[in-house]
Design a protein around this motif. Sequence first.
Motif, PDB file in Angstrom:
ATOM      1  N   GLY A 144       0.817  -1.198   0.000  1.00  0.00           N
ATOM      2  CA  GLY A 144       0.000   0.000   0.000  1.00  0.00           C
ATOM      3  C   GLY A 144       0.851   1.247   0.000  1.00  0.00           C
ATOM      4  N   PRO A 145       0.254   2.393   0.334  1.00  0.00           N
ATOM      5  CA  PRO A 145       1.007   3.650   0.366  1.00  0.00           C
ATOM      6  C   PRO A 145       2.135   3.589   1.390  1.00  0.00           C
ATOM      7  N   GLN A 146       3.115   4.455   1.199  1.00  0.00           N
ATOM      8  CA  GLN A 146       4.243   4.522   2.118  1.00  0.00           C
ATOM      9  C   GLN A 146       4.241   5.853   2.866  1.00  0.00           C
ATOM     10  N   VAL A 147       4.995   5.891   3.949  1.00  0.00           N
ATOM     11  CA  VAL A 147       5.150   7.105   4.747  1.00  0.00           C
ATOM     12  C   VAL A 147       6.637   7.433   4.816  1.00  0.00           C
ATOM     13  N   GLY A 148       7.000   8.585   4.304  1.00  0.00           N
ATOM     14  CA  GLY A 148       8.401   8.981   4.305  1.00  0.00           C
ATOM     15  C   GLY A 148       9.281   8.039   3.511  1.00  0.00           C
ATOM     16  N   GLY A 149       8.707   7.416   2.490  1.00  0.00           N
ATOM     17  CA  GLY A 149       9.467   6.485   1.663  1.00  0.00           C
ATOM     18  C   GLY A 149       9.598   5.101   2.255  1.00  0.00           C
ATOM     19  N   HIS A 150       8.941   4.846   3.391  1.00  0.00           N
ATOM     20  CA  HIS A 150       9.048   3.546   4.051  1.00  0.00           C
ATOM     21  C   HIS A 150       7.693   2.836   4.040  1.00  0.00           C
ATOM     22  N   PRO A 151       7.687   1.511   3.875  1.00  0.00           N
ATOM     23  CA  PRO A 151       6.421   0.765   3.909  1.00  0.00           C
ATOM     24  C   PRO A 151       5.821   0.782   5.309  1.00  0.00           C
ATOM     25  N   ILE A 152       4.528   0.510   5.378  1.00  0.00           N
ATOM     26  CA  ILE A 152       3.816   0.506   6.657  1.00  0.00           C
ATOM     27  C   ILE A 152       3.448  -0.928   7.033  1.00  0.00           C
ATOM     28  N   SER A 153       3.195  -1.146   8.316  1.00  0.00           N
ATOM     29  CA  SER A 153       2.766  -2.464   8.790  1.00  0.00           C
ATOM     30  C   SER A 153       1.395  -2.405   9.448  1.00  0.00           C
ATOM     31  N   ASP A 154       0.809  -1.210   9.508  1.00  0.00           N
ATOM     32  CA  ASP A 154      -0.539  -1.012  10.049  1.00  0.00           C
ATOM     33  C   ASP A 154      -1.122   0.189   9.311  1.00  0.00           C
ATOM     34  N   TRP A 155      -2.387   0.091   8.896  1.00  0.00           N
ATOM     35  CA  TRP A 155      -2.987   1.187   8.136  1.00  0.00           C
ATOM     36  C   TRP A 155      -2.995   2.487   8.932  1.00  0.00           C
ATOM     37  N   ARG A 156      -3.025   2.372  10.245  1.00  0.00           N
ATOM     38  CA  ARG A 156      -3.028   3.577  11.077  1.00  0.00           C
ATOM     39  C   ARG A 156      -1.681   4.290  11.065  1.00  0.00           C
ATOM     40  N   ASP A 157      -0.650   3.621  10.536  1.00  0.00           N
ATOM     41  CA  ASP A 157       0.645   4.296  10.367  1.00  0.00           C
ATOM     42  C   ASP A 157       0.527   5.479   9.405  1.00  0.00           C
ATOM     43  N   LEU A 158      -0.504   5.452   8.556  1.00  0.00           N
ATOM     44  CA  LEU A 158      -0.689   6.542   7.593  1.00  0.00           C
ATOM     45  C   LEU A 158      -1.067   7.856   8.265  1.00  0.00           C
ATOM     46  N   ALA A 159      -1.372   7.811   9.562  1.00  0.00           N
ATOM     47  CA  ALA A 159      -1.672   9.047  10.286  1.00  0.00           C
ATOM     48  C   ALA A 159      -0.467   9.985  10.286  1.00  0.00           C
ATOM     49  N   ALA A 160       0.728   9.429  10.148  1.00  0.00           N
ATOM     50  CA  ALA A 160       1.951  10.241  10.161  1.00  0.00           C
ATOM     51  C   ALA A 160       2.348  10.714   8.768  1.00  0.00           C
ATOM     52  N   ALA A 161       1.555  10.408   7.758  1.00  0.00           N
ATOM     53  CA  ALA A 161       1.900  10.774   6.383  1.00  0.00           C
ATOM     54  C   ALA A 161       1.865  12.286   6.200  1.00  0.00           C
ATOM     55  N   SER A 162       2.701  12.772   5.303  1.00  0.00           N
ATOM     56  CA  SER A 162       2.693  14.195   4.968  1.00  0.00           C
ATOM     57  C   SER A 162       1.442  14.513   4.153  1.00  0.00           C
ATOM     58  N   GLN A 163       1.189  15.800   3.959  1.00  0.00           N
ATOM     59  CA  GLN A 163       0.006  16.184   3.181  1.00  0.00           C
ATOM     60  C   GLN A 163       0.080  15.630   1.765  1.00  0.00           C
ATOM     61  N   ARG A 164       1.250  15.667   1.157  1.00  0.00           N
ATOM     62  CA  ARG A 164       1.391  15.125  -0.194  1.00  0.00           C
ATOM     63  C   ARG A 164       1.154  13.617  -0.199  1.00  0.00           C
ATOM     64  N   GLU A 165       1.623  12.927   0.833  1.00  0.00           N
ATOM     65  CA  GLU A 165       1.426  11.479   0.914  1.00  0.00           C
ATOM     66  C   GLU A 165      -0.024  11.121   1.228  1.00  0.00           C
ATOM     67  N   ARG A 166      -0.784  12.114   1.701  1.00  0.00           N
ATOM     68  CA  ARG A 166      -2.186  11.858   2.051  1.00  0.00           C
ATOM     69  C   ARG A 166      -3.133  12.132   0.878  1.00  0.00           C
ATOM     70  N   GLU A 167      -2.637  12.051  -0.344  1.00  0.00           N
ATOM     71  CA  GLU A 167      -3.524  12.162  -1.510  1.00  0.00           C
ATOM     72  C   GLU A 167      -4.280  10.837  -1.651  1.00  0.00           C
ATOM     73  N   LEU A 168      -5.078  10.550  -0.645  1.00  0.00           N
ATOM     74  CA  LEU A 168      -5.776   9.275  -0.510  1.00  0.00           C
ATOM     75  C   LEU A 168      -7.215   9.527  -0.081  1.00  0.00           C
ATOM     76  N   ILE A 169      -8.121   8.725  -0.612  1.00  0.00           N
ATOM     77  CA  ILE A 169      -9.537   8.794  -0.252  1.00  0.00           C
ATOM     78  C   ILE A 169      -9.868   7.620   0.664  1.00  0.00           C
ATOM     79  N   LEU A 170     -10.519   7.921   1.771  1.00  0.00           N
ATOM     80  CA  LEU A 170     -10.996   6.895   2.698  1.00  0.00           C
ATOM     81  C   LEU A 170     -12.517   6.915   2.661  1.00  0.00           C
ATOM     82  N   LYS A 171     -13.151   5.753   2.482  1.00  0.00           N
ATOM     83  CA  LYS A 171     -14.614   5.712   2.438  1.00  0.00           C
ATOM     84  C   LYS A 171     -15.111   4.320   2.799  1.00  0.00           C
TER      85      LYS A 171
END
Length: 460
Positions: A319-346
């Motif tokens: 899935g998406p990465q945070v700071g160029g690093h893979p995640i191991s929990d979807w909630r890790d995306l809370a730390a994503a930058s604004q550019r990395e948060r070009e994501l839709i949740l629904k």
Amino acid sequence: MPGFKELESAFASQKLFEEKSWQLSPAAFSLTEAQVVEIEAIGRACLDFHQGLETLYLRSASGRNLLRNQPLLAPWVAEYIDRGKPVWMTEHARSPGRRGQFPTVLRPDLLLTDEGFALTELDSVPGGIGLTAYLCALYADDAIVGGSEEMLLNFQRSLAGLRPEIENPIIGIVVSEEAATYRPEMKWVAKQLQDRGYRVHCMSPEDLFPLGGSLCFDHDGTPEKVDVVYRFFELFDWENIAGREFLIDALESGEIAMTPPLRPFQEEKLALALFHHHRLHDFWAEVLPKRSRKILQKIIPESWIIDPSPLPPGAILEGPQVGGHPISDWRDLAAASQRERELILKRSGFHPTAWGARSVVLGSDVSREEWGTALEEAAAAAESGPFILQRFRKPRRALHPLFDGNGEFRERQGRVRLCPYYFVIDREPILSGVLATFCPPDKKIIHGMRDAALLPARKT
């Protein structure tokens, strides 16, 4: 080209537009011939996708192998889809007698981006049929996609085709209280078809009653038997439907045909995430025609199912990465930058917030705290009603003339969502109209808001 006063008068005269308003335009939204050809092909791809999804779900639910010549089991597919659904409904959806039953109305939401179309949803219970039909007639010329009548006529043909043994069957458009804002629109559709000689009626669930083994409604004091039910309500609303036991009895006995079918797997947004799932790549390659698979690969954004199940140490999520690093929990995306948060949740489906953009959150459009809260809520809901995460494809800017308050028009910038309507007739999806929503350029999530223009599409 309709004028400002003509448009104002036309909309004011119709009850289906009561308490609704939007920006007015002198022209339909223009599409190139190549774009219309592509939209027609998207309809075929959407129906092929529904057929492939049925195969995937039924094989998953029964523990059968997904592929012809290689081992591939995926019981987790049905487990995801069935979360939060009543057992009787999943059993009904899996019944051999329901095999091959698909929605007769297909409406994808297509964003017009710099890279082409992006399909963000595939709606099987769409509003806007009457609105689009009215707009096609109001802006009618030889270039309107679908012409001035096809929205109405093909809607009726697709429903009548469910009972081919009956000439001019009685069709009941059943609108629940949850969907009551669309009732004026569907009453208008029914009246237009009645004026053309078709037996189509809009009603509430309370209007239906059993009589002598048939499902009937009161028509001018006389019980009339219903042959086809067009279900204009979402399946999460089923327990609120008065007389739902009469509907089921009539359906199971063959007294009525019903569409969309009572098959919740056909109404889940997570199906788009299943299309992109790496473990299902070979399945989709095997069941989809090559052309349709190529189209879907191009237009469906990357999508993932939010599942907070813990991973083994060292495992990562695709899935998406945070700071160029893979995640191991979807909630890790809370730390994503604004550019990395070009994501839709629904929310995927089967919930009051799963329609009308009620659960949609664009990560880059909210604060980091709000984004983190949305991720926590999605994770908490995973067992009862999953959410999906989808890569946001930004609609490109377009130009279109709009009227101002004085009745003068000029070119404005905006962003566009296209909603093509396909009616399935003799197993073919027939493009019958396109509703364009033209929003101001600062709007990130496009829907039918007051400062948008709602338009039919025409081929240039």
